[in-house]
Every structure is written in structure tokens, then in C-alpha cells.
Design a protein around this motif. Structure first.
Motif, PDB file in Angstrom:
ATOM      1  N   SER A  38     -19.706 111.207  -8.949  1.00 15.74           N
ATOM      2  CA  SER A  38     -19.591 109.719  -8.791  1.00 15.74           C
ATOM      3  C   SER A  38     -20.780 108.996  -8.472  1.00 15.74           C
ATOM      4  O   SER A  38     -21.102 108.087  -8.913  1.00 15.74           O
ATOM      5  CB  SER A  38     -18.542 109.388  -7.909  1.00 15.74           C
ATOM      6  OG  SER A  38     -18.755 109.763  -6.571  1.00 15.74           O
ATOM      7  N   LEU A  39     -21.910 110.085  -7.943  1.00 16.80           N
ATOM      8  CA  LEU A  39     -23.201 109.355  -7.652  1.00 16.80           C
ATOM      9  C   LEU A  39     -24.152 109.714  -8.792  1.00 16.80           C
ATOM     10  O   LEU A  39     -25.196 109.199  -8.787  1.00 16.80           O
ATOM     11  CB  LEU A  39     -23.769 110.040  -6.435  1.00 16.80           C
ATOM     12  CG  LEU A  39     -22.873 109.613  -4.828  1.00 16.80           C
ATOM     13  CD1 LEU A  39     -23.389 110.488  -3.982  1.00 16.80           C
ATOM     14  CD2 LEU A  39     -23.532 108.303  -4.768  1.00 16.80           C
ATOM     15  N   GLY A  40     -23.505 110.356  -9.777  1.00 12.04           N
ATOM     16  CA  GLY A  40     -24.438 110.224 -11.227  1.00 12.04           C
ATOM     17  C   GLY A  40     -24.687 111.707 -11.440  1.00 12.04           C
ATOM     18  O   GLY A  40     -25.485 111.875 -12.575  1.00 12.04           O
ATOM     19  N   ALA A  41     -24.595 112.673 -10.587  1.00 16.36           N
ATOM     20  CA  ALA A  41     -25.177 114.140 -10.923  1.00 16.36           C
ATOM     21  C   ALA A  41     -24.403 114.605 -12.121  1.00 16.36           C
ATOM     22  O   ALA A  41     -23.149 114.451 -12.283  1.00 16.36           O
ATOM     23  CB  ALA A  41     -24.860 114.709  -9.650  1.00 16.36           C
ATOM     24  N   THR A  42     -24.904 115.547 -12.632  1.00 12.64           N
ATOM     25  CA  THR A  42     -24.304 116.287 -13.652  1.00 12.64           C
ATOM     26  C   THR A  42     -23.955 117.795 -12.872  1.00 12.64           C
ATOM     27  O   THR A  42     -24.729 118.445 -12.234  1.00 12.64           O
ATOM     28  CB  THR A  42     -25.027 117.057 -14.775  1.00 12.64           C
ATOM     29  OG1 THR A  42     -25.492 115.620 -15.467  1.00 12.64           O
ATOM     30  CG2 THR A  42     -24.203 117.863 -15.597  1.00 12.64           C
ATOM     31  N   VAL A  43     -22.590 118.207 -12.946  1.00  7.25           N
ATOM     32  CA  VAL A  43     -21.905 119.160 -11.580  1.00  7.25           C
ATOM     33  C   VAL A  43     -21.451 120.085 -12.437  1.00  7.25           C
ATOM     34  O   VAL A  43     -20.503 119.862 -13.127  1.00  7.25           O
ATOM     35  CB  VAL A  43     -21.179 118.692 -10.722  1.00  7.25           C
ATOM     36  CG1 VAL A  43     -20.941 119.692  -9.645  1.00  7.25           C
ATOM     37  CG2 VAL A  43     -22.038 117.340  -9.940  1.00  7.25           C
ATOM     38  N   GLU A  44     -21.807 121.451 -12.029  1.00  2.00           N
ATOM     39  CA  GLU A  44     -20.970 122.735 -12.650  1.00  2.00           C
ATOM     40  C   GLU A  44     -20.454 123.339 -11.323  1.00  2.00           C
ATOM     41  O   GLU A  44     -21.341 123.497 -10.555  1.00  2.00           O
ATOM     42  CB  GLU A  44     -21.813 123.436 -13.404  1.00  2.00           C
ATOM     43  CG  GLU A  44     -22.465 122.878 -14.558  1.00  2.00           C
ATOM     44  CD  GLU A  44     -21.351 122.447 -15.767  1.00  2.00           C
ATOM     45  OE1 GLU A  44     -20.251 123.213 -15.706  1.00  2.00           O
ATOM     46  OE2 GLU A  44     -21.430 121.636 -16.432  1.00  2.00           O
ATOM     47  N   ALA A  45     -19.412 124.041 -11.324  1.00  2.00           N
ATOM     48  CA  ALA A  45     -18.696 124.686 -10.194  1.00  2.00           C
ATOM     49  C   ALA A  45     -18.445 125.870 -10.629  1.00  2.00           C
ATOM     50  O   ALA A  45     -17.644 126.326 -11.571  1.00  2.00           O
ATOM     51  CB  ALA A  45     -17.544 123.720  -9.844  1.00  2.00           C
ATOM     52  N   ILE A  46     -18.369 126.914  -9.649  1.00  2.00           N
ATOM     53  CA  ILE A  46     -17.958 128.118  -9.439  1.00  2.00           C
ATOM     54  C   ILE A  46     -16.888 128.052  -8.331  1.00  2.00           C
ATOM     55  O   ILE A  46     -17.242 127.379  -7.529  1.00  2.00           O
ATOM     56  CB  ILE A  46     -19.025 129.204  -9.569  1.00  2.00           C
ATOM     57  CG1 ILE A  46     -19.777 129.123  -8.422  1.00  2.00           C
ATOM     58  CG2 ILE A  46     -19.635 129.091 -10.794  1.00  2.00           C
ATOM     59  CD1 ILE A  46     -20.960 130.253  -8.193  1.00  2.00           C
ATOM     60  N   ALA A  47     -16.160 129.224  -8.436  1.00  2.00           N
ATOM     61  CA  ALA A  47     -15.248 129.401  -7.055  1.00  2.00           C
ATOM     62  C   ALA A  47     -14.671 128.174  -6.863  1.00  2.00           C
ATOM     63  O   ALA A  47     -14.343 127.650  -5.749  1.00  2.00           O
ATOM     64  CB  ALA A  47     -16.009 129.935  -5.929  1.00  2.00           C
ATOM     65  N   ASN A  48     -14.062 127.608  -8.100  1.00  2.00           N
ATOM     66  CA  ASN A  48     -13.175 126.362  -7.894  1.00  2.00           C
ATOM     67  C   ASN A  48     -12.025 126.289  -8.524  1.00  2.00           C
ATOM     68  O   ASN A  48     -11.097 125.335  -8.801  1.00  2.00           O
ATOM     69  CB  ASN A  48     -14.056 125.551  -9.039  1.00  2.00           C
ATOM     70  CG  ASN A  48     -13.659 123.963  -8.689  1.00  2.00           C
ATOM     71  OD1 ASN A  48     -13.496 123.575  -7.705  1.00  2.00           O
ATOM     72  ND2 ASN A  48     -13.755 123.139  -9.936  1.00  2.00           N
ATOM     73  N   SER A  49     -11.238 127.667  -8.138  1.00  2.00           N
ATOM     74  CA  SER A  49      -9.795 127.733  -8.522  1.00  2.00           C
ATOM     75  C   SER A  49      -9.154 128.255  -7.336  1.00  2.00           C
ATOM     76  O   SER A  49      -8.583 129.573  -7.471  1.00  2.00           O
ATOM     77  CB  SER A  49      -9.742 128.355  -9.792  1.00  2.00           C
ATOM     78  OG  SER A  49     -10.435 128.013 -10.966  1.00  2.00           O
ATOM     79  N   PRO A  50      -8.770 127.793  -6.152  1.00  2.00           N
ATOM     80  CA  PRO A  50      -8.121 128.506  -5.258  1.00  2.00           C
ATOM     81  C   PRO A  50      -6.711 128.852  -5.574  1.00  2.00           C
ATOM     82  O   PRO A  50      -5.815 128.165  -6.029  1.00  2.00           O
ATOM     83  CB  PRO A  50      -8.215 127.349  -3.998  1.00  2.00           C
ATOM     84  CG  PRO A  50      -8.229 125.943  -4.640  1.00  2.00           C
ATOM     85  CD  PRO A  50      -9.430 126.371  -5.961  1.00  2.00           C
ATOM     86  N   ASN A  51      -6.386 130.203  -5.158  1.00  5.77           N
ATOM     87  CA  ASN A  51      -5.081 130.584  -5.318  1.00  5.77           C
ATOM     88  C   ASN A  51      -4.280 131.020  -3.809  1.00  5.77           C
ATOM     89  O   ASN A  51      -3.213 131.772  -4.200  1.00  5.77           O
ATOM     90  CB  ASN A  51      -4.756 131.635  -6.266  1.00  5.77           C
ATOM     91  CG  ASN A  51      -5.667 132.973  -6.040  1.00  5.77           C
ATOM     92  OD1 ASN A  51      -6.068 133.122  -4.706  1.00  5.77           O
ATOM     93  ND2 ASN A  51      -6.227 133.582  -6.929  1.00  5.77           N
ATOM     94  N   GLY A  52      -4.861 130.666  -2.840  1.00  5.99           N
ATOM     95  CA  GLY A  52      -4.600 130.959  -1.438  1.00  5.99           C
ATOM     96  C   GLY A  52      -4.859 132.340  -0.954  1.00  5.99           C
ATOM     97  O   GLY A  52      -5.036 132.649   0.005  1.00  5.99           O
ATOM     98  N   LEU A  53      -5.558 133.274  -1.975  1.00  5.53           N
ATOM     99  CA  LEU A  53      -5.860 134.697  -1.811  1.00  5.53           C
ATOM    100  C   LEU A  53      -7.305 134.837  -1.838  1.00  5.53           C
ATOM    101  O   LEU A  53      -8.013 135.704  -1.430  1.00  5.53           O
ATOM    102  CB  LEU A  53      -5.055 135.754  -2.711  1.00  5.53           C
ATOM    103  CG  LEU A  53      -3.911 135.520  -2.388  1.00  5.53           C
ATOM    104  CD1 LEU A  53      -2.982 136.827  -3.505  1.00  5.53           C
ATOM    105  CD2 LEU A  53      -3.171 135.948  -1.210  1.00  5.53           C
ATOM    106  N   ASN A  54      -8.057 133.851  -2.514  1.00  7.58           N
ATOM    107  CA  ASN A  54      -9.470 133.980  -2.971  1.00  7.58           C
ATOM    108  C   ASN A  54     -10.551 133.190  -2.215  1.00  7.58           C
ATOM    109  O   ASN A  54     -11.518 133.337  -2.642  1.00  7.58           O
ATOM    110  CB  ASN A  54      -9.650 133.773  -4.674  1.00  7.58           C
ATOM    111  CG  ASN A  54      -9.305 132.652  -4.925  1.00  7.58           C
ATOM    112  OD1 ASN A  54      -8.777 131.655  -3.975  1.00  7.58           O
ATOM    113  ND2 ASN A  54      -9.324 132.303  -6.244  1.00  7.58           N
ATOM    114  N   ILE A  55      -9.889 132.415  -1.275  1.00  6.02           N
ATOM    115  CA  ILE A  55     -10.849 131.605  -0.461  1.00  6.02           C
ATOM    116  C   ILE A  55     -12.056 132.682   0.132  1.00  6.02           C
ATOM    117  O   ILE A  55     -11.643 133.775   0.813  1.00  6.02           O
ATOM    118  CB  ILE A  55     -10.159 130.982   0.708  1.00  6.02           C
ATOM    119  CG1 ILE A  55     -11.201 129.876   1.303  1.00  6.02           C
ATOM    120  CG2 ILE A  55      -9.347 131.717   1.784  1.00  6.02           C
ATOM    121  CD1 ILE A  55     -10.576 128.971   2.334  1.00  6.02           C
TER     122      ILE A  55
END
Length: 444
Positions: free
Chosen positions: A193-210
């Protein structure tokens, strides 16, 4: 520290060390304690680990059973709870999280109405209630409390962050490692929202992978992403998003010592480093102190723990402090560490100066550091041993101004921690092994 509450709340394996009954009774006590004259208003947040739902429900059930109204923030950063408790006038806040620990652990952190860690006197009374040393009346009839979904609170938190660091990130390419944790609820949305282009990894929490092979304690994948792609900065959060480790475009780690150096220099340049002071713990790297000296910036050391950093900052109105782990406090804005706030502050320095993280890091040489733990029967007996004191003094004399040795007890385990900083890894290993061998051979 009490029987259950350490420097960062209650923590342990879910349903073993930390039980549902404990959560219910913590909720009950807080609902009663703050509800003596009117129904208490309590905010509850959690990270993404599997047992979070269970403990959230237990806390809510306990608090409503003693008359409190409970607002559920859902999956959120710990600093969001701290901020919103004060902003929206809650009596207290509770965060269900074990921070950077594996998914099978969990924890309960309690904040007072100012969003600060709860007074120890109250925590000790909660412990008595957990152990059934005192009993409390439950609410009946129309005095029983209710709970409400309040996920809208996250929008308030993110709007606040953007208002205090209104940095234009257009043109910035950012990679983020969200640790499959709390940062998944806020980081990408805020930065985008501040204008950055953002790519995310480790972005799919399933309760076990934190925190599983990701996040600020395991940033290897983010380092690889930074080396193989064209990003301006990488940002790695821990499980509850109160810490940040950054990565520069070459794939080099920028830990909390670097952040303190970069931000203190910038704040001094714009005449905003209050009292010209940075608060660190004794574990900060020797190189940081030499770099601060070179820039005529003062510093003070505290015991290890963000609790002690904050106490020093609050007592003297210092604006900047933190730990090597990436737990940074900007006291002018917040009363706890906040990974996303730290990220925005770093990005602001980059944008305002037009410099890369590599350029901003110039002048800071991080000394090689080695830490080993030794299990002992009696920590005090070890630390008071005359021979050990003599050995430590001898090593310090050899290191002179080009290194240091720190031997201290663990706050939670039967361990002595031996840490050496020196010009080379070989020197670190030699001196650490010398102390460890001394302790082990004498049967401590």
C-alpha cells in the motif's frame, strides 16, 4: 521471574508445560481483576500455530466467565496487541504466541492498559490462582461477559504504522520471509500500500510450519532469494513479528546490531536521537560499540532481554534500543519491538538518504563471535569460582581492546553461556573452549 511467567510470559509445550486450564485461569483472573467496578474489556491476539485456537478459546472462556468482554483480534503481530490495547482503551491485552519457537510450543504474554508488559505483582497473583491458592467468584446471570470478532483492529494498526512512517516506497522491490506466522496478516498489505513491489516466501501458514526453516532465525532461503534475484532489501520476521532480520541485495544478513547502527546514525544526522543515546544489551557486538564511538554516539548496556532494554529507555526517555536478534524498540513510537515498524524505519533511511543497505552499513565491522552453552548443577557456584574468575580476567587481558569474553548464566535453564568476540574465528574457538573445558573438568 515467577513459577510460570518468565521475562516474556508463560511458554512451553502445548498441553504439557502450558495447559488449557492455565489459559482459562489466566483469563478468569484478568477478567475479575479488571472487572471490579465495571465489565473488563480485554483484547486477545494469537499467531498461526496449531494450538493458538485452543488457547484463544480458553482465555476468552475464562475471561467471560468472570464478566469480561473479550475482543478477538485473530492472527496478528504481538506489537499490534500492544498498540491497540492503549489506542482503544482496553484494560489489558493477551497474546498467544511462542515467538520464534517451533509450532508445538506456545505461550501467553500479558500487556497492561498501556500496552506494556504486565507488572510482576499481578503476574504473581495470577500464578497463585493457577495453583488454586486463591479462588475467585464467577459471574452469573446477565453479568457473564461476551466475546466479539475484532479483526478490524488490524486495519487500525496498519494505518497507524503508515501514519508514523509515511515513506513512499514506489520503485522499491522487496522480498519478505513471513515465517508462516503473524506477519502474514500485515506485512505484504502494508508495504504494497506504500507503493513497494513485494514478493513473499513462507507465506502459507498451516499451523505446523511456523518458523520451520524460515523466518528471522532461519533466513537461509531468503538469503538465497536475495542472491539470485534483483531486490533492494529482504525482510525476515519471526513467528509473532516483533523481530526483524534484514538481508541486503548481496545476500548479507543485517541483524539488530546493524539496524541500531544505521538508524542511530540517521537519527543523529537529522537531530532526532534523543540524548544521543542507544540502548543495547551486553550481547551486542564489540564492533557496534567501536562504530558508535567513531560516530560520537553514546550507548548503554543492559542485561539480555527486551524487557531490560525497554526499562532503560522508559526511565530515561531514550528513543532507540534493541537486541542483536532484531528486537528493536523505537520508544518515541512504541513500547515494544515491532518487526514491521523496524522494516519501515530501515526503508525510510534508505529512501531519505538514497543509499543501499551496503552503503549504510559502511563503518561497522562485526567481530567474529562464538557462543557455547555448558550444562551445570549450580550456576552461582560456577560463577563464583575463583579459578574461573582468574581465567576470564586472563583472557580479557589477552584480548585487550580487540575482543571480549562474556560468561553469564541462562535465565531459564541450568546453563552457563560462554561467549567470546575476537578478530578471528580461531581465537574465538580457542578461548571459548578453554573456559568450557575448565568448567567441565572441575565437575560443575
Amino acid at each position: 521471574m515467577g513459577k510460570y511467567f518468565g521475562t516474556d510470559g508463560v511458554r512451553g509445550k502445548a498441553n504439557e508445560d502450558l495447559t488449557l486450564d492455565m489459559a482459562i485461569r489466566i483469563g478468569q483472573y484478568l477478567g475479575w481483576y479488571y472487572g471490579k467496578n465495571r465489565p473488563a474489556k480485554i483484547l486477545v491476539g494469537k499467531d498461526t500455530r496449531l494450538s493458538g485456537d485452543m488457547f484463544e478459546a480458553g482465555l476468552a472462556a475464562g475471561a467471560t466467565s468472570t464478566g469480561a468482554d473479550v475482543y478477538l483480534l485473530g492472527a496478528c503481530p504481538t506489537p499490534a496487541v500492544s498498540y491497540l490495547v492503549n489506542k482503544d482503551r482496553f484494560d489489558c491485552g493477551i497474546m498467544v504466541s511462542a515467538s520464534h519457537n517451533p509450532y508445538y510450543d506456545n505461550g501467553i504474554k500479558v500487556f497492561d492498559h498501556n500496552g506494556q508488559k504486565m507488572d510482576e505483582e499481578v503476574l504473581l497473583e495470577i500464578e497463585k490462582y493457577i495453583d488454586h491458592e486463591i479462588e475467585l467468584p464467577l459471574a452469573t446471570g446477565d453479568h457473564i461477559g461476551e466475546y466479539f470478532d475484532w479483526s478490524d483492529g488490524l486495519e487500525i494498526y496498519m494505518s497507524w504504522l503508515k501514519s508514523i512512517v509515511p515513506v513512499d516506497l514506489n520503485g522499491m522491490k522487496i522480498a519478505v520471509d513471513l515465517a508462516n506466522g503473524s506477519a502474514t496478516s500485515t506485512a505484504v498489505e502494508t508495504l504494497s500500500s506504500l507503493g513497494a513491489t513485494v514478493e513473499a516466501i513462507a507465506n502459507s501458514p498451516n499451523g505446523l510450519n511456523i518458523n520451520l526453516k524460515c523466518g528471522s532465525t532461519h533466513p537461509e532461503e531468503l538469503v538465497r532469494v536475495m542472491k539470485e534475484n534483483d531486490y533492494d532489501i529482504g525482510l525476515a520476521f519471526d513467528g509473532d513479528a516483533d523481530r526483524l532480520i534484514a538481508v541486503n541485495s548481496d545476500g548479507d544478513l543485517i541483524n539488530g546490531d546493524y539496524v541500531l547502527y544505521i538508524c542511530s546514525k540517521y537519527l543523529k544526522e537529522i537531530n532526532h536521537l534523543n540524548k544521543n543515546m542507544v540502548v543495547t544489551t551486553v550481547m551486542a557486538n564489540l564492533g557496534l560499540y567501536k562504530a558508535l564511538d567513531a560516530n560520537k554516539i553514546d550507548y548503554i548496556q543492559t542485561a539480555v532481554g527486551d524487557k531490560y532494554v525497554f526499562e532503560e529507555m522508559q526511565k530515561n526517555d531514550y528513543y532507540l534500543g534493541g537486541e542483536q536478534s532484531g528486537h528493536i524498540i523505537f520508544y518515541e513510537n512504541a513500547v515494544t519491538g515491532d518487526g514491521l515498524l523496524t522494516a519501515l524505519k530501515l526503508l525510510e533511511v534508505m529512501k531519505k538518504t538514497g543509499k543501499s543497505l551496503q552503503e549504510l552499513s559502511e563503518g561497522l565491522f562485526i567481530y567474529p563471535q562464538l557462543l557455547k552453552n555448558v550444562e551445570v548443577k549450580d550456576k552461582n557456584e560456577v560463577l563464583n569460582d575463583p579459578g574461573l574468575k582468574e581465567l576470564i580476567a586472563s583472557i580479557n587481558k589477552k584480548l585487550d581492546s580487540d575482543g571480549r569474553i562474556l560468561v553469564r548464566p541462562s535465565g531459564t535453564e541450568p546453563l552457563i553461556r560462554v561467549m567470546v568476540e575476537a578478530k578471528t574465528d580461531e581465537l574465538c574457538k580457542n578461548y571459548v573452549d578453554e573456559v568450557v573445558t575448565y568448567i567441565q573438568e572441575r565437575g560443575f
